[in-house]
Write a protein that holds these residues in place. Structure first.
Motif, PDB file in Angstrom:
ATOM      1  N   LYS A 149    -122.332  64.096 102.404  1.00 30.39           N
ATOM      2  CA  LYS A 149    -122.229  65.521 102.546  1.00 30.39           C
ATOM      3  C   LYS A 149    -121.311  65.924 101.495  1.00 30.39           C
ATOM      4  O   LYS A 149    -120.277  65.104 101.109  1.00 30.39           O
ATOM      5  CB  LYS A 149    -121.462  65.923 103.712  1.00 30.39           C
ATOM      6  N   MET A 150    -121.628  66.939 100.664  1.00 30.91           N
ATOM      7  CA  MET A 150    -120.694  67.403  99.563  1.00 30.91           C
ATOM      8  C   MET A 150    -119.502  68.078 100.057  1.00 30.91           C
ATOM      9  O   MET A 150    -119.771  68.729 100.861  1.00 30.91           O
ATOM     10  CB  MET A 150    -121.514  68.194  98.560  1.00 30.91           C
ATOM     11  N   SER A 151    -118.383  67.817  99.393  1.00 31.94           N
ATOM     12  CA  SER A 151    -117.464  68.315  99.659  1.00 31.94           C
ATOM     13  C   SER A 151    -117.375  70.157  99.087  1.00 31.94           C
ATOM     14  O   SER A 151    -117.954  70.245  98.075  1.00 31.94           O
ATOM     15  CB  SER A 151    -116.187  67.902  99.035  1.00 31.94           C
ATOM     16  N   THR A 152    -116.653  70.652  99.753  1.00 30.07           N
ATOM     17  CA  THR A 152    -116.730  72.067  99.123  1.00 30.07           C
ATOM     18  C   THR A 152    -116.470  72.280  97.620  1.00 30.07           C
ATOM     19  O   THR A 152    -116.790  73.056  96.828  1.00 30.07           O
ATOM     20  CB  THR A 152    -115.676  73.054  99.784  1.00 30.07           C
ATOM     21  N   ARG A 153    -115.260  71.299  97.283  1.00 26.78           N
ATOM     22  CA  ARG A 153    -114.727  71.244  95.931  1.00 26.78           C
ATOM     23  C   ARG A 153    -115.871  70.891  94.936  1.00 26.78           C
ATOM     24  O   ARG A 153    -116.075  71.423  93.989  1.00 26.78           O
ATOM     25  CB  ARG A 153    -113.503  70.079  95.659  1.00 26.78           C
ATOM     26  N   SER A 154    -116.803  69.903  95.387  1.00 25.74           N
ATOM     27  CA  SER A 154    -117.778  69.710  94.277  1.00 25.74           C
ATOM     28  C   SER A 154    -118.987  70.603  94.391  1.00 25.74           C
ATOM     29  O   SER A 154    -119.434  70.724  93.331  1.00 25.74           O
ATOM     30  CB  SER A 154    -118.456  68.064  94.828  1.00 25.74           C
ATOM     31  N   ILE A 155    -118.769  71.316  95.597  1.00 26.27           N
ATOM     32  CA  ILE A 155    -120.162  72.357  95.494  1.00 26.27           C
ATOM     33  C   ILE A 155    -119.612  73.471  94.473  1.00 26.27           C
ATOM     34  O   ILE A 155    -120.219  73.973  93.609  1.00 26.27           O
ATOM     35  CB  ILE A 155    -120.223  73.143  96.876  1.00 26.27           C
ATOM     36  N   GLU A 156    -118.426  73.922  94.676  1.00 28.85           N
ATOM     37  CA  GLU A 156    -117.677  74.839  93.629  1.00 28.85           C
ATOM     38  C   GLU A 156    -117.755  74.436  92.418  1.00 28.85           C
ATOM     39  O   GLU A 156    -118.275  75.188  91.337  1.00 28.85           O
ATOM     40  CB  GLU A 156    -116.037  75.033  93.861  1.00 28.85           C
ATOM     41  N   LEU A 157    -117.613  73.149  92.028  1.00 25.45           N
ATOM     42  CA  LEU A 157    -117.648  72.750  90.843  1.00 25.45           C
ATOM     43  C   LEU A 157    -119.250  72.843  90.059  1.00 25.45           C
ATOM     44  O   LEU A 157    -118.995  73.366  89.126  1.00 25.45           O
ATOM     45  CB  LEU A 157    -117.230  71.172  90.603  1.00 25.45           C
ATOM     46  N   GLY A 158    -120.215  72.348  91.024  1.00 25.45           N
ATOM     47  CA  GLY A 158    -121.673  72.662  90.557  1.00 25.45           C
ATOM     48  C   GLY A 158    -121.638  73.895  90.282  1.00 25.45           C
ATOM     49  O   GLY A 158    -122.420  74.613  89.292  1.00 25.45           O
ATOM     50  N   LYS A 159    -121.239  74.984  91.149  1.00 26.79           N
ATOM     51  CA  LYS A 159    -121.577  76.361  90.802  1.00 26.79           C
ATOM     52  C   LYS A 159    -121.026  76.775  89.708  1.00 26.79           C
ATOM     53  O   LYS A 159    -121.711  77.537  88.921  1.00 26.79           O
ATOM     54  CB  LYS A 159    -121.135  77.315  92.105  1.00 26.79           C
ATOM     55  N   SER A 160    -119.902  76.502  89.390  1.00 26.21           N
ATOM     56  CA  SER A 160    -119.337  76.973  88.189  1.00 26.21           C
ATOM     57  C   SER A 160    -119.806  76.599  86.884  1.00 26.21           C
ATOM     58  O   SER A 160    -119.893  76.981  85.931  1.00 26.21           O
ATOM     59  CB  SER A 160    -117.723  76.673  88.273  1.00 26.21           C
ATOM     60  N   GLY A 161    -120.256  75.210  87.179  1.00 22.73           N
ATOM     61  CA  GLY A 161    -120.839  74.312  86.063  1.00 22.73           C
ATOM     62  C   GLY A 161    -122.159  75.026  85.776  1.00 22.73           C
ATOM     63  O   GLY A 161    -122.523  75.326  84.559  1.00 22.73           O
ATOM     64  N   GLU A 162    -122.940  75.607  87.030  1.00 20.55           N
ATOM     65  CA  GLU A 162    -124.197  76.230  86.566  1.00 20.55           C
ATOM     66  C   GLU A 162    -124.062  77.601  85.791  1.00 20.55           C
ATOM     67  O   GLU A 162    -124.897  77.910  84.903  1.00 20.55           O
ATOM     68  CB  GLU A 162    -124.856  76.426  87.918  1.00 20.55           C
ATOM     69  N   GLU A 163    -122.965  78.297  86.295  1.00 23.25           N
ATOM     70  CA  GLU A 163    -122.683  79.574  85.337  1.00 23.25           C
ATOM     71  C   GLU A 163    -122.419  79.363  83.984  1.00 23.25           C
ATOM     72  O   GLU A 163    -122.827  80.078  83.222  1.00 23.25           O
ATOM     73  CB  GLU A 163    -121.280  80.250  86.117  1.00 23.25           C
ATOM     74  N   GLU A 164    -121.588  78.358  83.662  1.00 21.92           N
ATOM     75  CA  GLU A 164    -121.577  77.897  82.438  1.00 21.92           C
ATOM     76  C   GLU A 164    -122.398  77.509  81.766  1.00 21.92           C
ATOM     77  O   GLU A 164    -122.820  78.023  80.425  1.00 21.92           O
ATOM     78  CB  GLU A 164    -120.319  76.534  82.205  1.00 21.92           C
ATOM     79  N   ALA A 165    -123.407  76.878  82.345  1.00 22.94           N
ATOM     80  CA  ALA A 165    -124.803  76.390  81.893  1.00 22.94           C
ATOM     81  C   ALA A 165    -125.633  77.502  81.289  1.00 22.94           C
ATOM     82  O   ALA A 165    -126.214  77.688  80.256  1.00 22.94           O
ATOM     83  CB  ALA A 165    -125.500  75.398  82.748  1.00 22.94           C
ATOM     84  N   LEU A 166    -125.751  78.478  82.224  1.00 20.53           N
ATOM     85  CA  LEU A 166    -126.600  79.692  81.992  1.00 20.53           C
ATOM     86  C   LEU A 166    -125.899  80.605  80.782  1.00 20.53           C
ATOM     87  O   LEU A 166    -126.825  80.781  79.992  1.00 20.53           O
ATOM     88  CB  LEU A 166    -126.340  80.815  83.179  1.00 20.53           C
ATOM     89  N   LYS A 167    -124.649  80.660  80.784  1.00 19.29           N
ATOM     90  CA  LYS A 167    -124.208  81.161  79.649  1.00 19.29           C
ATOM     91  C   LYS A 167    -124.403  80.597  78.127  1.00 19.29           C
ATOM     92  O   LYS A 167    -124.954  81.060  77.347  1.00 19.29           O
ATOM     93  CB  LYS A 167    -122.585  81.311  79.588  1.00 19.29           C
ATOM     94  N   PHE A 168    -124.382  79.296  78.276  1.00 27.47           N
ATOM     95  CA  PHE A 168    -124.440  78.526  77.149  1.00 27.47           C
ATOM     96  C   PHE A 168    -125.923  78.641  76.714  1.00 27.47           C
ATOM     97  O   PHE A 168    -126.319  78.682  75.652  1.00 27.47           O
ATOM     98  CB  PHE A 168    -124.180  76.933  77.743  1.00 27.47           C
ATOM     99  N   LEU A 169    -127.019  78.463  77.626  1.00 28.75           N
ATOM    100  CA  LEU A 169    -128.440  78.471  77.353  1.00 28.75           C
ATOM    101  C   LEU A 169    -128.656  79.639  76.753  1.00 28.75           C
ATOM    102  O   LEU A 169    -129.523  79.885  75.820  1.00 28.75           O
ATOM    103  CB  LEU A 169    -129.101  78.244  78.642  1.00 28.75           C
ATOM    104  N   LYS A 170    -128.125  80.777  77.303  1.00 30.29           N
ATOM    105  CA  LYS A 170    -128.284  82.064  76.725  1.00 30.29           C
ATOM    106  C   LYS A 170    -127.864  82.245  75.298  1.00 30.29           C
ATOM    107  O   LYS A 170    -128.550  82.635  74.545  1.00 30.29           O
ATOM    108  CB  LYS A 170    -127.786  83.259  77.470  1.00 30.29           C
ATOM    109  N   GLN A 171    -126.951  81.804  74.852  1.00 32.91           N
ATOM    110  CA  GLN A 171    -126.271  81.669  73.688  1.00 32.91           C
ATOM    111  C   GLN A 171    -127.145  81.029  72.843  1.00 32.91           C
ATOM    112  O   GLN A 171    -127.331  81.088  71.558  1.00 32.91           O
ATOM    113  CB  GLN A 171    -124.863  80.908  73.548  1.00 32.91           C
ATOM    114  N   LYS A 172    -127.691  79.821  73.236  1.00 34.91           N
ATOM    115  CA  LYS A 172    -128.860  79.228  72.634  1.00 34.91           C
ATOM    116  C   LYS A 172    -130.188  79.692  72.566  1.00 34.91           C
ATOM    117  O   LYS A 172    -131.123  79.058  71.882  1.00 34.91           O
ATOM    118  CB  LYS A 172    -129.038  77.769  73.345  1.00 34.91           C
ATOM    119  N   GLY A 173    -130.143  81.029  72.940  1.00 30.21           N
ATOM    120  CA  GLY A 173    -131.462  81.668  72.736  1.00 30.21           C
ATOM    121  C   GLY A 173    -132.730  81.372  74.009  1.00 30.21           C
ATOM    122  O   GLY A 173    -133.797  81.717  73.771  1.00 30.21           O
ATOM    123  N   TYR A 174    -132.204  80.546  74.887  1.00 32.14           N
ATOM    124  CA  TYR A 174    -133.053  80.540  76.030  1.00 32.14           C
ATOM    125  C   TYR A 174    -133.037  81.792  77.026  1.00 32.14           C
ATOM    126  O   TYR A 174    -132.213  82.502  77.108  1.00 32.14           O
ATOM    127  CB  TYR A 174    -132.503  79.447  76.832  1.00 32.14           C
TER     128      TYR A 174
END
Length: 127
Positions: free
Chosen positions: A1-26
């Motif tokens: 089972k994933m810890s809350t901390r790793s779920i939080e980390l995953g969520k924040s990572g996904e937000e960063e990924a979205l910003k990053f991809l948009k900057q790259k023109g995706y």
């Protein structure tokens, strides 16, 4: 089972990924797409190519690079979900690829790496 901390980390990572991809023109088409067979974190368009993007976030390199967590099994799941998305949206003729966004979060710094064509769509998976 994933810890809350790793779920939080995953969520924040996904937000960063979205910003990053948009900057790259995706152009983001869908987040957390789920089919009966698997799921994809982000589906986006890069020019005329549909990209199925897996985001992997880690807080340290203890367990290796983030992208190393994408096992063959995980690739199959992503592949199957990708195929059902292409089928549902009648996009068979569209070029498609699998990208991985690998994120290392160190304190409040994100080190982001985009790996295009991280793995192949296995031919025998075509419906």
């Amino acid at each position: 089972k994933m810890s809350t901390r790793s779920i939080e980390l995953g969520k924040s990572g996904e937000e960063e990924a979205l910003k990053f991809l948009k900057q790259k023109g995706y152009k983001i088409l869908k987040r957390n797409y789920k089919s009966k067979l698997g799921e994809v974190d982000i589906i986006a368009k890069d020019k005329n190519c549909i990209c199925f993007i897996e985001v992997k976030t880690r807080a340290s390199l203890e367990k290796g690079l983030p992208q190393e967590a994408i096992t063959k099994n995980k690739q199959h799941q992503i592949t199957k979900a990708a195929l059902s998305y292409l089928k549902e949206n009648n996009l068979w003729d569209s070029p498609a690829r699998f990208d991985v966004v690998s994120i290392l979060k160190d304190d409040s710094q994100y080190k982001i790496e985009l790996i295009q064509n991280a793995f192949e769509l296995e031919a025998h998976y075509r419906y």
